[in-house]
Enzyme design. Structure first.
Site, PDB file in Angstrom:
ATOM      1  N   GLY A  46       0.427  -4.963  -1.896  1.00  0.00           N
ATOM      2  CA  GLY A  46      -0.833  -5.652  -1.769  1.00  0.00           C
ATOM      3  C   GLY A  46      -1.305  -6.041  -2.783  1.00  0.00           C
ATOM      4  O   GLY A  46      -0.991  -7.349  -3.432  1.00  0.00           O
ATOM      5  N   CYS A  47      -1.346  -5.015  -3.506  1.00  0.00           N
ATOM      6  CA  CYS A  47      -2.095  -5.521  -5.603  1.00  0.00           C
ATOM      7  C   CYS A  47      -0.659  -5.815  -6.810  1.00  0.00           C
ATOM      8  O   CYS A  47      -1.209  -7.012  -7.113  1.00  0.00           O
ATOM      9  CB  CYS A  47      -2.580  -4.428  -6.270  1.00  0.00           C
ATOM     10  SG  CYS A  47      -4.068  -4.118  -5.459  1.00  0.00           S
ATOM     11  N   THR A  48       0.448  -5.270  -6.159  1.00  0.00           N
ATOM     12  CA  THR A  48       1.996  -6.168  -6.637  1.00  0.00           C
ATOM     13  C   THR A  48       2.110  -7.071  -6.251  1.00  0.00           C
ATOM     14  O   THR A  48       2.302  -7.748  -7.111  1.00  0.00           O
ATOM     15  CB  THR A  48       2.643  -4.594  -6.875  1.00  0.00           C
ATOM     16  OG1 THR A  48       2.651  -3.272  -6.991  1.00  0.00           O
ATOM     17  CG2 THR A  48       4.028  -4.963  -6.789  1.00  0.00           C
TER      18      THR A  48
END
Length: 158
Positions: A46-48
């Site tokens: 998700g953060c990527t």
């Protein structure tokens, strides 16, 4: 849980180490609009996705006068690897002590897979050139958030 910021609040100043070995300070960016986004962990799916969405939207955000700063509790070395692996050119700041996360209301209880845990609340705060909160969004989704943010800010999707 830390208190959330609201439109019109003075954005707390911070100076944090960054992935490139330098520092980023909100006070040094005074006079510019700044998108400060808080994310749980570098190099997670998700953060990527979110970081790459910011990367891919950087030109249009900059063209509309916005700087972008990502903040997580990751150590600088992990952020440096993440920035290099994903070709991220905006500052990624390390807040291992969580003081900035707490000051912005981006640290506290949240639900993760049905369980209540304490951690980073995925959030975005837009700070105006005078240092006041122009927009504060909490519990945002990683996917599609940057597109929604751009719509909320009235930035063309090109």
């Amino acid at each position: 849980m830390s208190a959330r910021l609201a439109v019109g609040d003075v954005a707390p100043d911070f100076t944090l180490p960054t992935a490139d070995g330098g520092t980023v300070s909100l006070s040094a960016l005074r006079g510019r609009s700044v998108v400060v986004y808080f994310y749980p962990a570098a190099a997670t799916p998700g953060c990527t996705t979110q970081a790459c969405d910011f990367r891919d939207s950087l030109a249009s955000l900059a063209g509309a006068g916005y700087e972008v700063v990502g903040v997580s509790p990751d150590p600088v070395a992990k952020l440096a690897t993440f920035a290099a692996d994903e070709s991220l050119t905006f500052p990624l700041a390390s807040d291992v002590e969580r003081t900035t996360l707490e000051a912005y209301g981006a640290w506290g209880e949240k639900k993760l897979y049905g369980k209540v845990v304490t951690g980073v609340i995925r959030s975005t705060v837009v700070v105006d050139p005078e240092g006041k909160v122009a927009l504060a969004q909490y519990n945002v989704k990683a996917t599609g958030h940057v597109a929604k943010l751009r719509r909320d800010l009235g930035i063309d999707a090109r």
